[in-house]
Design an enzyme around this catalytic site. Structure first.
Site, mmCIF file in Angstrom:
data_model
loop_
_atom_site.group_PDB
_atom_site.id
_atom_site.type_symbol
_atom_site.label_atom_id
_atom_site.label_comp_id
_atom_site.label_asym_id
_atom_site.label_seq_id
_atom_site.Cartn_x
_atom_site.Cartn_y
_atom_site.Cartn_z
ATOM 1 N N GLY A 9 0.589 -1.249 0.275
ATOM 2 C CA GLY A 9 0.169 -0.066 -0.044
ATOM 3 C C GLY A 9 0.865 1.142 -0.026
ATOM 4 O O GLY A 9 0.671 2.174 0.716
ATOM 5 N N ALA A 10 1.985 1.431 -0.980
ATOM 6 C CA ALA A 10 2.839 2.333 -1.029
ATOM 7 C C ALA A 10 2.275 3.458 -1.776
ATOM 8 O O ALA A 10 3.081 4.535 -2.087
ATOM 9 C CB ALA A 10 4.018 1.926 -1.213
ATOM 10 N N PHE A 14 -0.471 6.444 4.292
ATOM 11 C CA PHE A 14 0.701 6.107 5.452
ATOM 12 C C PHE A 14 1.801 5.305 4.592
ATOM 13 O O PHE A 14 3.036 5.406 4.902
ATOM 14 C CB PHE A 14 0.084 4.883 6.484
ATOM 15 N N ARG A 34 -1.653 -1.562 -6.075
ATOM 16 C CA ARG A 34 -2.202 -1.923 -7.207
ATOM 17 C C ARG A 34 -1.967 -0.740 -8.504
ATOM 18 O O ARG A 34 -1.982 -1.052 -9.407
ATOM 19 C CB ARG A 34 -3.660 -2.201 -7.148
ATOM 20 N N ASP A 56 -1.388 -6.800 -5.698
ATOM 21 C CA ASP A 56 -2.785 -6.996 -5.312
ATOM 22 C C ASP A 56 -2.527 -7.769 -3.997
ATOM 23 O O ASP A 56 -2.468 -9.120 -4.185
ATOM 24 C CB ASP A 56 -3.830 -7.321 -6.073
ATOM 25 N N TYR A 149 -15.067 -3.793 9.356
ATOM 26 C CA TYR A 149 -13.825 -2.971 9.461
ATOM 27 C C TYR A 149 -12.980 -3.275 10.865
ATOM 28 O O TYR A 149 -11.824 -3.597 10.661
ATOM 29 C CB TYR A 149 -13.702 -1.610 8.920
ATOM 30 N N PRO A 179 -3.509 3.527 14.615
ATOM 31 C CA PRO A 179 -3.949 4.851 14.321
ATOM 32 C C PRO A 179 -5.331 5.031 14.816
ATOM 33 O O PRO A 179 -6.159 4.010 14.288
ATOM 34 C CB PRO A 179 -3.410 5.261 13.108
ATOM 35 N N THR A 184 -5.773 10.696 4.902
ATOM 36 C CA THR A 184 -5.207 9.985 3.829
ATOM 37 C C THR A 184 -6.197 9.907 2.792
ATOM 38 O O THR A 184 -7.191 10.610 3.037
ATOM 39 C CB THR A 184 -4.711 8.697 4.243
ATOM 40 N N PHE A 186 -8.080 7.147 2.884
ATOM 41 C CA PHE A 186 -9.039 6.345 3.455
ATOM 42 C C PHE A 186 -10.472 6.515 3.629
ATOM 43 O O PHE A 186 -11.287 5.662 2.949
ATOM 44 C CB PHE A 186 -8.202 6.413 5.122
HETATM 45 P P1 NDP Z 1 -5.323 4.962 1.841
HETATM 46 O O1 NDP Z 1 -6.223 4.967 1.100
HETATM 47 O O2 NDP Z 1 -4.473 6.419 1.479
HETATM 48 O O3 NDP Z 1 -3.967 4.142 1.437
HETATM 49 C C1 NDP Z 1 -4.227 2.576 1.302
HETATM 50 C C2 NDP Z 1 -3.195 1.893 0.627
HETATM 51 O O4 NDP Z 1 -3.514 0.548 0.800
HETATM 52 C C3 NDP Z 1 -3.158 2.309 -0.754
HETATM 53 O O5 NDP Z 1 -1.856 2.398 -1.253
HETATM 54 C C4 NDP Z 1 -3.794 1.220 -1.542
HETATM 55 O O6 NDP Z 1 -3.107 1.093 -2.832
HETATM 56 C C5 NDP Z 1 -3.523 0.063 -0.592
HETATM 57 N N1 NDP Z 1 -4.363 -1.085 -0.764
HETATM 58 C C6 NDP Z 1 -5.655 -1.019 -0.573
HETATM 59 N N2 NDP Z 1 -6.174 -2.385 -1.396
HETATM 60 C C7 NDP Z 1 -5.084 -3.006 -1.739
HETATM 61 C C8 NDP Z 1 -4.924 -4.480 -2.380
HETATM 62 N N3 NDP Z 1 -5.857 -5.156 -2.499
HETATM 63 N N4 NDP Z 1 -3.631 -4.839 -2.694
HETATM 64 C C9 NDP Z 1 -2.580 -3.893 -2.513
HETATM 65 N N5 NDP Z 1 -2.790 -2.715 -1.992
HETATM 66 C C10 NDP Z 1 -4.011 -2.289 -1.670
HETATM 67 O O7 NDP Z 1 -5.191 4.822 3.498
HETATM 68 P P2 NDP Z 1 -4.424 4.796 4.550
HETATM 69 O O8 NDP Z 1 -3.129 5.163 4.302
HETATM 70 O O9 NDP Z 1 -4.925 5.498 5.656
HETATM 71 O O10 NDP Z 1 -4.491 3.364 4.939
HETATM 72 C C11 NDP Z 1 -3.244 2.370 5.214
HETATM 73 C C12 NDP Z 1 -3.704 1.447 6.231
HETATM 74 O O11 NDP Z 1 -3.767 2.227 7.268
HETATM 75 C C13 NDP Z 1 -4.979 0.603 6.084
HETATM 76 O O12 NDP Z 1 -4.376 -0.680 6.621
HETATM 77 C C14 NDP Z 1 -5.988 1.275 6.814
HETATM 78 O O13 NDP Z 1 -7.108 0.500 7.542
HETATM 79 C C15 NDP Z 1 -5.080 1.867 8.121
HETATM 80 N N6 NDP Z 1 -5.655 2.891 9.045
HETATM 81 C C16 NDP Z 1 -5.866 3.838 8.549
HETATM 82 C C17 NDP Z 1 -6.338 5.107 9.186
HETATM 83 C C18 NDP Z 1 -6.951 6.179 8.906
HETATM 84 O O14 NDP Z 1 -7.766 7.045 9.782
HETATM 85 N N7 NDP Z 1 -6.573 6.862 7.673
HETATM 86 C C19 NDP Z 1 -6.393 4.769 10.762
HETATM 87 C C20 NDP Z 1 -5.944 3.650 11.306
HETATM 88 C C21 NDP Z 1 -5.585 2.737 10.454
HETATM 89 P P3 NDP Z 1 -3.924 0.590 -4.304
HETATM 90 O O15 NDP Z 1 -5.248 1.256 -4.238
HETATM 91 O O16 NDP Z 1 -2.843 1.169 -5.203
HETATM 92 O O17 NDP Z 1 -3.664 -0.855 -4.345
HETATM 93 C C1 8X3 Z 2 -9.152 4.217 10.664
HETATM 94 C C2 8X3 Z 2 -9.474 4.906 11.907
HETATM 95 O O1 8X3 Z 2 -11.612 5.420 13.420
HETATM 96 O O2 8X3 Z 2 -11.974 5.839 11.172
HETATM 97 O O3 8X3 Z 2 -8.858 2.795 11.143
HETATM 98 O O4 8X3 Z 2 -11.968 3.510 12.081
HETATM 99 S S1 8X3 Z 2 -11.321 5.031 12.266
#
Ligand code: NDP
Ligand code: 8X3
Length: 249
Positions: A9-10, A14, A34, A56, A149, A179, A184, A186
């Site tokens: 998920g780069a 995050f 992806r 993926d 989730y 977190p 993001t 998200f």
């Molecule tokens: P983003 O949507 O900005 O990033 C998510 C990343 O995950 C993207 O790079 C996306 O890449 C990748 N991803 C999603 N599905 C797939 C897949 N099937 N295969 C490979 N890569 C995948 O969100 P965040 O940076 O916030 O999320 C990162 C992590 O942090 C997640 O696990 C999320 O649940 C967690 N998180 C987020 C919080 C928030 O409030 N933002 C709080 C707590 C946890 P691509 O689409 O190019 O595949």
């Molecule tokens: C993402 C944080 O509070 O939106 O994991 O579920 S929250």
């Protein structure tokens, strides 16, 4: 040879910030996701320190192959940041879309399993490494619409603890970073591209920034080797807990 981090998920949020941080610290990074065009842009910007793989995490064979066929200079993986994940929807359980639930389980649970299982053997063979999982406060505290989730993130936390049990005294550390509210992509993903609705989540507040989580990951992996940070729960200062609900007739 600089050490290598493998980040899922780069392509945004995050994972992108973690990639940038590790490269800035002199590491090599295997950056995966992806969206190939995002990876190409990252590679163009960060140069030879980054090796990109369109991946993926739901594709079990592709995840195993990616870890097994890393180019010279990008193996063994020293740090795995298993970050790829998503939330879909915020509706009550009785009206949730089962396809959304499947996608969250396939990505956050099964994708994580495949990633960890694919990378661990090279850490064990090398006699060291660090697995960083990205959980969530949603894995510890319920909220309306968090249903599946949050349950997937509880799995992440428990897998991290159980990995510790398997890997103890093998020089491989495991840290779950959990977190809270962070800005993001998200919420854009959660609300299926509705940027206006997503933007409202962060209106009038100072959410966690991706760089804060990159800093937390960096801190965890740079602790002295004789200690293991099991979990880090981190919230925006503006976020706290709700009271228990009591519904009176
Ligand atoms: P983003 O949507 O900005 O990033 C998510 C990343 O995950 C993207 O790079 C996306 O890449 C990748 N991803 C999603 N599905 C797939 C897949 N099937 N295969 C490979 N890569 C995948 O969100 P965040 O940076 O916030 O999320 C990162 C992590 O942090 C997640 O696990 C999320 O649940 C967690 N998180 C987020 C919080 C928030 O409030 N933002 C709080 C707590 C946890 P691509 O689409 O190019 O595949
Ligand atoms: C993402 C944080 O509070 O939106 O994991 O579920 S929250």
């Amino acid at each position: 040879m600089p050490p290598t981090a493998f980040v899922t998920g780069a392509t945004s949020g995050f994972g992108e910030a973690i990639t940038r941080r590790f490269v800035a610290e002199g590491w090599r990074v295997v950056a995966t996701g992806r969206r190939g065009e995002r990876l190409e842009a990252l590679q163009a910007e960060l140069g030879d320190a980054v090796h990109t793989i369109v991946l993926d995490v739901r594709d079990r064979d592709a995840v195993i192959a990616a870890a097994e066929h890393l180019p010279e200079g990008f193996r063994p993986v020293r740090v795995l940041v298993a970050n790829a994940g998503l939330a879909l929807g915020l509706g009550p359980a009785d009206r949730a879309d089962l396809d959304d639930w499947d996608t969250m389980v396939d990505t956050n649970v099964k994708g994580l399993m495949y990633t960890v299982r694919a990378v661990l053997p090279q850490m064990v063979a090398a006699g060291g490494g660090h697995v960083v999982t990205i959980g969530s406060v949603a894995g510890s505290y319920p909220y309306p619409g968090g249903n599946v989730y949050g349950a997937t993130k509880a799995f992440v936390a428990q897998l991290a603890l159980n990995l510790r049990a398997d890997l103890v005294a093998k020089g491989i550390r495991v840290t779950d970073i959990e977190p809270g509210l962070a800005e993001t992509e998200f919420s854009v993903v959660r609300f299926k591209g509705d940027a206006e609705k997503a933007g409202k989540v962060y209106e009038g507040i100072a959410p966690i920034r991706p760089e804060d989580i990159a800093d937390t990951v960096w801190w965890a992996v740079t602790r002295p080797p004789h200690i293991n940070v099991n979990r880090i729960e981190i919230m925006a200062e503006c976020q706290s807990f709700g009271p228990f609900q009591v519904v009176r007739s």
